[in-house]
Design a protein around this motif. Structure first.
Motif, mmCIF file in Angstrom:
data_model
loop_
_atom_site.group_PDB
_atom_site.id
_atom_site.type_symbol
_atom_site.label_atom_id
_atom_site.label_comp_id
_atom_site.label_asym_id
_atom_site.label_seq_id
_atom_site.Cartn_x
_atom_site.Cartn_y
_atom_site.Cartn_z
ATOM 1 N N ARG A 179 0.817 -1.216 0.000
ATOM 2 C CA ARG A 179 0.000 0.000 0.000
ATOM 3 C C ARG A 179 0.849 1.263 0.000
ATOM 4 O O ARG A 179 0.350 2.352 0.221
ATOM 5 C CB ARG A 179 -0.916 -0.021 1.205
ATOM 6 N N THR A 180 2.140 1.130 -0.295
ATOM 7 C CA THR A 180 3.052 2.263 -0.280
ATOM 8 C C THR A 180 3.421 2.665 -1.701
ATOM 9 O O THR A 180 3.712 1.819 -2.539
ATOM 10 C CB THR A 180 4.342 1.904 0.489
ATOM 11 N N LEU A 181 3.398 3.976 -1.968
ATOM 12 C CA LEU A 181 3.811 4.520 -3.263
ATOM 13 C C LEU A 181 4.999 5.453 -3.057
ATOM 14 O O LEU A 181 5.017 6.245 -2.126
ATOM 15 C CB LEU A 181 2.682 5.335 -3.906
ATOM 16 N N LEU A 182 5.972 5.358 -3.950
ATOM 17 C CA LEU A 182 7.150 6.207 -3.911
ATOM 18 C C LEU A 182 7.323 6.790 -5.310
ATOM 19 O O LEU A 182 7.345 6.050 -6.293
ATOM 20 C CB LEU A 182 8.380 5.365 -3.531
ATOM 21 N N HIS A 183 7.393 8.120 -5.396
ATOM 22 C CA HIS A 183 7.545 8.774 -6.706
ATOM 23 C C HIS A 183 8.991 8.639 -7.175
ATOM 24 O O HIS A 183 9.919 8.936 -6.436
ATOM 25 C CB HIS A 183 7.159 10.253 -6.601
ATOM 26 N N ILE A 184 9.185 8.172 -8.408
ATOM 27 C CA ILE A 184 10.510 8.010 -9.006
ATOM 28 C C ILE A 184 10.609 9.011 -10.145
ATOM 29 O O ILE A 184 9.743 9.043 -11.014
ATOM 30 C CB ILE A 184 10.689 6.586 -9.579
ATOM 31 N N SER A 185 11.658 9.844 -10.149
ATOM 32 C CA SER A 185 11.774 10.798 -11.248
ATOM 33 C C SER A 185 13.228 11.107 -11.555
ATOM 34 O O SER A 185 14.092 11.062 -10.682
ATOM 35 C CB SER A 185 11.035 12.095 -10.917
ATOM 36 N N SER A 186 13.458 11.411 -12.817
ATOM 37 C CA SER A 186 14.758 11.875 -13.257
ATOM 38 C C SER A 186 14.857 13.341 -12.889
ATOM 39 O O SER A 186 13.856 14.047 -12.845
ATOM 40 C CB SER A 186 14.881 11.693 -14.769
ATOM 41 N N THR A 187 16.067 13.806 -12.630
ATOM 42 C CA THR A 187 16.228 15.193 -12.214
ATOM 43 C C THR A 187 15.827 16.164 -13.317
ATOM 44 O O THR A 187 15.292 17.216 -13.045
ATOM 45 C CB THR A 187 17.675 15.469 -11.772
ATOM 46 N N MET A 188 16.084 15.817 -14.567
ATOM 47 C CA MET A 188 15.687 16.658 -15.704
ATOM 48 C C MET A 188 15.292 15.745 -16.853
ATOM 49 O O MET A 188 16.111 15.429 -17.705
ATOM 50 C CB MET A 188 16.828 17.593 -16.114
ATOM 51 N N GLU A 189 14.033 15.328 -16.870
ATOM 52 C CA GLU A 189 13.554 14.302 -17.804
ATOM 53 C C GLU A 189 13.866 14.618 -19.266
ATOM 54 O O GLU A 189 14.255 13.746 -20.012
ATOM 55 C CB GLU A 189 12.046 14.129 -17.616
ATOM 56 N N ASP A 190 13.712 15.866 -19.689
ATOM 57 C CA ASP A 190 13.894 16.177 -21.108
ATOM 58 C C ASP A 190 15.238 16.829 -21.425
ATOM 59 O O ASP A 190 15.439 17.355 -22.502
ATOM 60 C CB ASP A 190 12.758 17.052 -21.619
ATOM 61 N N ARG A 191 16.174 16.753 -20.527
ATOM 62 C CA ARG A 191 17.495 17.368 -20.702
ATOM 63 C C ARG A 191 18.183 16.843 -21.961
ATOM 64 O O ARG A 191 18.292 15.652 -22.181
ATOM 65 C CB ARG A 191 18.318 17.050 -19.439
ATOM 66 N N ASP A 192 18.627 17.766 -22.789
ATOM 67 C CA ASP A 192 19.423 17.474 -23.984
ATOM 68 C C ASP A 192 18.757 16.544 -24.995
ATOM 69 O O ASP A 192 19.431 15.955 -25.830
ATOM 70 C CB ASP A 192 20.792 16.890 -23.603
ATOM 71 N N VAL A 193 17.448 16.408 -24.951
ATOM 72 C CA VAL A 193 16.771 15.524 -25.900
ATOM 73 C C VAL A 193 16.992 16.007 -27.327
ATOM 74 O O VAL A 193 17.252 15.211 -28.231
ATOM 75 C CB VAL A 193 15.268 15.418 -25.580
ATOM 76 N N TRP A 194 16.922 17.303 -27.556
ATOM 77 C CA TRP A 194 17.092 17.836 -28.916
ATOM 78 C C TRP A 194 18.465 17.493 -29.475
ATOM 79 O O TRP A 194 18.581 17.107 -30.629
ATOM 80 C CB TRP A 194 16.850 19.349 -28.951
ATOM 81 N N SER A 195 19.532 17.637 -28.648
ATOM 82 C CA SER A 195 20.876 17.373 -29.165
ATOM 83 C C SER A 195 21.105 15.880 -29.385
ATOM 84 O O SER A 195 21.770 15.487 -30.345
ATOM 85 C CB SER A 195 21.949 17.952 -28.232
ATOM 86 N N LEU A 196 20.539 15.036 -28.531
ATOM 87 C CA LEU A 196 20.674 13.590 -28.711
ATOM 88 C C LEU A 196 19.931 13.127 -29.965
ATOM 89 O O LEU A 196 20.415 12.273 -30.702
ATOM 90 C CB LEU A 196 20.144 12.851 -27.480
ATOM 91 N N THR A 197 18.759 13.708 -30.210
ATOM 92 C CA THR A 197 17.989 13.361 -31.402
ATOM 93 C C THR A 197 18.734 13.771 -32.665
ATOM 94 O O THR A 197 18.821 13.010 -33.631
ATOM 95 C CB THR A 197 16.596 14.023 -31.360
#
Length: 110
Positions: A84-102
């Protein structure tokens, strides 16, 4: 002629010894949970590990191990559920550098 070999299988390379107990996919990452409590973020574009985090091992192991869940309404949201426990998992900057990687991936494909 390449002899019919597969050039890009789309299989995610895995460099760990611990087989993931749960996997989630966000718009930008594959996220895996290991039985040792390590959460690994892999970029869907570069296929490289971009972040590693350790959580309390009790969330990852046990008779009913934790599972990663994505929010249908907000696909960048990932939750770790155990009982019954939920823990939020997140990246510090989810969309960081997506444009340059693409851009880099498109240039390499040519």
């Amino acid at each position: 002629d390449d002899g019919g070999s597969i050039k890009d299988s789309g299989i995610l390379p895995y460099d760990g010894n611990d087989i993931p107990t749960s996997i989630a996919i966000t718009p930008f990452h594959y996220i895996s949970l290991g039985s040792d409590g390590e959460v690994v973020f892999v970029s869907r574009i570069s296929l490289k590990v971009i972040q590693r985090e350790m959580i309390d091992r009790s969330f990852a192991v046990g008779r009913e191990g934790g599972e990663l869940l994505t929010d249908i309404r907000r696909p960048e949201q990932v939750w770790l559920r155990k009982g019954r426990t939920l823990l939020h998992i997140s990246s510090t900057m989810e969309d960081r550098d997506v444009w340059s990687l693409t851009l880099e991936k498109c240039i390499q494909a040519k």
